[in-house]
Design a protein around this motif. Structure first.
Motif, short mmCIF file in Angstrom:
data_model
loop_
_atom_site.label_atom_id
_atom_site.label_comp_id
_atom_site.label_asym_id
_atom_site.label_seq_id
_atom_site.Cartn_x
_atom_site.Cartn_y
_atom_site.Cartn_z
N ILE A 64 0.88 -1.24 -0.12
CA ILE A 64 -0.07 -0.04 -0.11
C ILE A 64 0.89 1.26 -0.06
O ILE A 64 1.69 1.45 0.80
CB ILE A 64 -0.88 -0.12 1.21
CG1 ILE A 64 -1.99 -1.22 1.24
CG2 ILE A 64 -1.69 1.29 1.32
CD1 ILE A 64 -2.50 -1.50 2.53
N VAL A 65 0.68 2.19 -1.04
CA VAL A 65 1.31 3.05 -1.02
C VAL A 65 0.56 4.77 -1.06
O VAL A 65 -0.24 4.78 -1.93
CB VAL A 65 2.23 3.37 -2.53
CG1 VAL A 65 3.33 4.41 -2.49
CG2 VAL A 65 3.10 1.87 -2.56
N GLY A 66 1.10 5.50 -0.14
CA GLY A 66 0.15 6.73 -0.13
C GLY A 66 1.28 7.92 -0.16
O GLY A 66 2.57 7.69 -0.17
N HIS A 67 0.68 9.18 -0.18
CA HIS A 67 1.65 10.16 -0.09
C HIS A 67 2.11 10.45 1.57
O HIS A 67 1.00 10.38 2.27
CB HIS A 67 0.92 11.35 -0.55
CG HIS A 67 1.05 11.37 -2.05
ND1 HIS A 67 1.94 11.54 -2.88
CD2 HIS A 67 -0.11 11.30 -2.84
CE1 HIS A 67 1.49 11.55 -4.28
NE2 HIS A 67 0.25 11.38 -4.10
N SER A 68 3.38 10.80 1.70
CA SER A 68 3.68 10.93 3.17
C SER A 68 3.15 12.25 3.68
O SER A 68 2.89 12.50 4.69
CB SER A 68 5.01 10.82 3.36
OG SER A 68 5.68 11.74 2.26
N ARG A 69 2.41 13.13 2.83
CA ARG A 69 2.05 14.53 3.22
C ARG A 69 0.41 13.95 3.61
O ARG A 69 -0.17 14.69 4.43
CB ARG A 69 1.62 15.41 2.00
CG ARG A 69 0.85 15.00 0.87
CD ARG A 69 0.60 16.06 0.00
NE ARG A 69 -0.59 15.68 -1.03
CZ ARG A 69 -0.36 15.11 -2.18
NH1 ARG A 69 1.06 15.66 -2.74
NH2 ARG A 69 -1.10 14.68 -2.99
N ASP A 70 0.00 12.86 3.37
CA ASP A 70 -1.31 12.29 3.88
C ASP A 70 -1.14 11.41 4.98
O ASP A 70 -2.18 11.31 5.96
CB ASP A 70 -2.00 11.80 2.70
CG ASP A 70 -2.21 12.58 1.37
OD1 ASP A 70 -2.62 13.79 1.68
OD2 ASP A 70 -2.28 12.15 0.26
N ILE A 71 -0.31 10.54 4.73
CA ILE A 71 -0.20 9.45 5.86
C ILE A 71 1.43 9.53 6.49
O ILE A 71 2.30 9.62 5.78
CB ILE A 71 -0.27 8.02 5.15
CG1 ILE A 71 -1.51 8.12 4.46
CG2 ILE A 71 -0.26 6.87 6.09
CD1 ILE A 71 -1.66 6.88 3.37
N ARG A 72 1.20 9.64 7.81
CA ARG A 72 2.49 9.60 8.46
C ARG A 72 2.87 8.42 8.83
O ARG A 72 2.14 7.27 9.28
CB ARG A 72 2.06 10.53 9.71
CG ARG A 72 3.31 10.90 10.49
CD ARG A 72 3.03 12.29 11.01
NE ARG A 72 1.63 12.36 11.86
CZ ARG A 72 1.39 11.88 12.94
NH1 ARG A 72 2.36 11.62 13.83
NH2 ARG A 72 0.45 12.10 13.72
N GLN A 73 4.43 8.13 9.01
CA GLN A 73 5.05 6.96 9.53
C GLN A 73 4.69 7.04 11.18
O GLN A 73 5.10 7.67 11.76
CB GLN A 73 6.37 6.94 9.01
CG GLN A 73 7.07 5.78 9.71
CD GLN A 73 7.11 4.47 9.13
OE1 GLN A 73 6.19 4.35 8.60
NE2 GLN A 73 7.82 3.31 9.69
N PRO A 74 4.33 5.49 11.59
CA PRO A 74 4.14 5.43 13.10
C PRO A 74 5.69 5.97 13.61
O PRO A 74 6.67 5.70 12.96
CB PRO A 74 3.84 4.16 13.28
CG PRO A 74 3.23 3.97 11.99
CD PRO A 74 3.81 4.41 11.00
N THR A 129 5.70 -0.90 7.66
CA THR A 129 5.78 0.33 7.12
C THR A 129 6.81 1.15 6.97
O THR A 129 7.52 0.87 8.06
CB THR A 129 4.40 1.13 7.74
OG1 THR A 129 4.84 1.37 9.16
CG2 THR A 129 3.24 0.58 7.88
N THR A 130 6.95 2.09 5.96
CA THR A 130 8.13 2.96 6.05
C THR A 130 7.85 4.24 5.30
O THR A 130 6.50 4.14 4.71
CB THR A 130 9.30 1.99 5.50
OG1 THR A 130 10.40 2.70 5.46
CG2 THR A 130 8.99 1.75 3.87
N ARG A 131 8.82 5.00 5.14
CA ARG A 131 8.75 6.21 4.59
C ARG A 131 9.56 6.06 3.63
O ARG A 131 10.90 6.03 4.05
CB ARG A 131 8.71 7.72 5.32
CG ARG A 131 8.64 8.78 4.59
CD ARG A 131 8.74 9.73 5.59
NE ARG A 131 8.58 11.20 4.67
CZ ARG A 131 8.43 12.18 5.36
NH1 ARG A 131 7.99 12.57 6.34
NH2 ARG A 131 8.57 13.42 4.52
N ALA A 132 9.41 6.41 2.24
CA ALA A 132 10.45 6.32 1.12
C ALA A 132 10.28 7.71 0.21
O ALA A 132 9.24 7.87 -0.22
CB ALA A 132 10.25 5.05 0.33
N GLU A 133 11.15 8.51 0.45
CA GLU A 133 11.13 9.81 -0.22
C GLU A 133 9.42 10.41 0.07
O GLU A 133 9.53 10.62 1.50
CB GLU A 133 11.22 9.53 -1.74
CG GLU A 133 12.43 9.07 -2.00
CD GLU A 133 12.73 8.63 -3.60
OE1 GLU A 133 11.54 8.18 -4.19
OE2 GLU A 133 13.58 8.27 -4.08
#
Lengths: 227, 216
Positions: A164-174, A198-202
């Motif tokens: 599942i991929v979202g924009h990090s502006r919408d979804i925050r990494q725990p 889960t992770t944040r990539a770019e």
């Protein structure tokens, strides 16, 4: 009544019956349903009209919420606007499409999936390439206040895994992220038989979910081309 | 819009409109003969219906309402050139309606066992024959006979009198009968097999021999 007339009436009736049968033929609407589900919630919808004096109350409430929000953000020092996608929500998306594979857009490669999703959502976040798995399909999934792109794959053993991929502006990494061996920080959680990574990539939020053993899910996670 | 009100509206829309998605898609496929194009048409229909949903009265027949939107959407597509032109020419139209008046006796004799005759036709052949009907007659046949709407509903959708629906439906059946009859009675000129039964299905047509299997 002449034979010809009887035949004519019989032919008429037979055509009617045959056409009615054509109308009972099943039609595959899964792709269309997926397209409609993928539309933004308000696409084409009428703009909301203020009713009575309700807007005064709403403006007041909104102002209070705004102040509270600013204070909250200042305390937590976190970017505003982003939300946390809970493990339960991630698992729910995975289970939904595992049970309704027919509603997925069928694709053979991640590149095809990215092309297809970009046609339906111009801002679709790029799905990462993933190694040694079978690509099943992709979809867009609307949550109450944001949208995510999904890639459905089968592990080497044939088990369903969802990326599942979202924009990090919408979804925050725990907050709690456990560092994996290659330096990519993944947060790992378990709910029942399911593991969620889960992770944040770019500028993207990326989640993997499945009920396969955590070691196998980690292998898939490490095979993601996140950069 | 308030989120909960938006959710309620969406929920209600899905309850009312979505059950007819397959019906709309079927009609769109029969109109366009192209699944992708049909999906575009139905998607646009649903968007228009969603925009107009506030004006929809719950006691109204939802299927007829959606069909009416589909019809207008399809007309818009044709006008804007978004749609491929159907393989139908005016000359065909003119010729198609005349023989069924003049040769109706002979036609009826060939249809002595209409039930069997109709059973012999595959869905594909039937769709091919439908495709040759003029647009207005095709719509009438689709609504009345395929989708089983009553004449009054079809008249409301097509915005024509009920009597016109009846006469168009009748004319459509006759034209369809003629098209099917032509398919069934046309034989390959080299092997004599009815083109309907010719194994070289893709190559056969009413106008051509079947080159794949029949070349002497």
């Amino acid at each position: 009544m002449t034979d010809e007339l009887q035949n004519s009436k019989g032919a008429d009736g037979s055509i009617e019956d045959r056409l009615a049968r054509l109308g009972k033929a099943s039609v595959d609407t899964s792709s269309l349903e997926c397209r409609l589900e993928a539309l933004p919630p308000n696409s084409g919808g009428p703009a909301p009209a203020p009713d009575g004096m309700g807007w005064v109350f709403r403006m007041g409430a909104a102002s209070m919420l705004l102040v509270a929000g600013v204070v909250f953000v200042a305390i937590l020092m976190r970017p505003a606007g982003a939300r946390i996608l809970t493990s339960e929500q991630i698992i729910a998306i995975h289970e939904h499409y595992r049970q309704h594979e027919g509603s997925l857009l069928s694709v053979a490669t991640v590149a095809d999936a990215n092309d297809m999703l970009a046609r339906q959502w111009q801002e679709a976040p790029r799905l990462p390439e993933v190694e040694q798995v079978k690509i099943v399909g992709c979809c867009l999934h609307d949550l109450s206040d944001c949208r995510v792109a999904c890639l459905h794959i089968k592990s080497g053993a044939g088990s369903a895994v969802t990326v599942i991929v979202g924009h990090s502006r919408d979804i925050r990494q725990p907050v709690k992220a456990k560092h994996e061996s290659d330096g990519t920080g993944f947060s790992i959680s378990q709910v029942g038989n399911h593991h969620v990574m889960t992770t944040r990539a770019e500028t993207r939020f990326v989640a993997l979910v499945s009920d396969i053993p955590l070691a196998d899910l980690r292998k898939i996670a490490l095979g993601l081309k996140l950069r | 819009m308030h989120p909960s009100r938006h959710d309620d509206r969406e929920k209600k829309f899905k309850e009312i409109a979505w059950p007819f998605m397959a019906d709309l898609l079927r009609v769109a496929i029969l109109l366009t003969r192209n699944h992708g194009e049909a999906e575009d048409l139905v998607q646009e229909t649903f968007l228009k219906a969603w925009r107009a949903f506030d004006t929809f009265e719950t006691e109204t027949d939802a299927k007829a309402w959606l069909m009416m939107i589909l019809r207008h959407t399809q007309i818009d597509h044709v006008r804007s050139g978004n749609r491929r032109v159907r393989c139908f020419e005016l000359s065909e139209n003119a010729n198609a309606s005349k023989p069924c008046e003049a040769d109706s006796g002979e036609l009826d004799r060939r249809w002595a066992n209409p039930q069997k005759m109709m059973e012999d036709f595959s869905d594909e052949r039937l769709v091919r024959a439908l495709k040759r009907l003029p647009e207005e007659i095709l719509w009438t046949v689709l609504l009345v006979h395929v989708e089983q709407l009553d004449h009054r509903q079809a008249a409301a959708i097509l915005r024509i009198p009920v009597g016109t629906v009846k006469s168009r439906a009748h004319r459509g059946r006759r034209m369809l009968m003629e098209q099917l009859d032509q398919q069934a009675s046309t034989r390959c000129h080299c092997c004599g097999v009815p083109t309907e039964q010719c194994a070289a299905d893709a190559a056969c047509s009413a106008l051509a021999p079947c080159p794949t299997i029949c070349i002497p």
